[in-house]
Design an enzyme around this catalytic site. Structure first.
Site, short mmCIF file in Angstrom:
data_model
loop_
_atom_site.label_atom_id
_atom_site.label_comp_id
_atom_site.label_asym_id
_atom_site.label_seq_id
_atom_site.Cartn_x
_atom_site.Cartn_y
_atom_site.Cartn_z
N ARG A 1 0.85 -1.19 0.00
CA ARG A 1 0.00 0.00 0.00
C ARG A 1 0.88 1.25 0.00
NH1 ARG A 1 -5.18 -0.34 0.22
NH2 ARG A 1 -5.41 1.45 1.58
N CYS A 2 0.31 2.34 -0.42
CA CYS A 2 1.00 3.62 -0.50
C CYS A 2 1.66 3.95 0.85
CB CYS A 2 -0.02 4.70 -0.86
SG CYS A 2 0.71 6.30 -1.22
N PRO A 3 2.88 4.38 0.84
CA PRO A 3 3.75 4.81 -0.27
C PRO A 3 4.76 3.74 -0.70
CG PRO A 3 4.72 5.57 1.75
CD PRO A 3 3.44 4.82 2.12
N ASP B 1 -2.25 -0.74 -5.67
CA ASP B 1 -2.49 0.48 -4.92
C ASP B 1 -2.93 1.58 -5.88
OD1 ASP B 1 -2.17 2.09 -2.37
OD2 ASP B 1 -0.88 3.21 -3.76
#
Length: 80
Positions: free
Chosen positions: A17-19, A44
């Site tokens: 998931r981000c980042p 993502d």
């Protein structure tokens, strides 16, 4: 002298998931020699925005982006 990229390397960031997809891509770009073709897989949704924006500020080349209906994206990048 040939200017074709070296064989592609697939980076599977679909579980991240981000980042993290962007951070892992940055690390990979530093590890591999110029001309390496990287295929990045991610689910993502932020990566579809973040990766192209990052690459615009670098010498790396974004060759293609494919985004599926479910938001999964495949980026093809040539490292500089």
């Amino acid at each position: 002298m040939s200017t074709s990229p070296t064989p592609s390397l697939t980076l599977d960031f679909r579980a991240l998931r981000c980042p993290m997809p962007l951070l892992k891509l940055k690390q990979a770009l530093h590890r591999h020699e110029p001309g390496t073709e990287l295929v990045v897989l991610t689910t993502d949704t932020g990566a579809s925005r973040d990766i192209p924006a990052f690459l615009q500020h670098t010498a790396h080349q974004l060759v293609s982006v494919e985004v599926a209906a479910n938001g999964a994206a495949t980026f093809t990048i040539i490292s500089a």
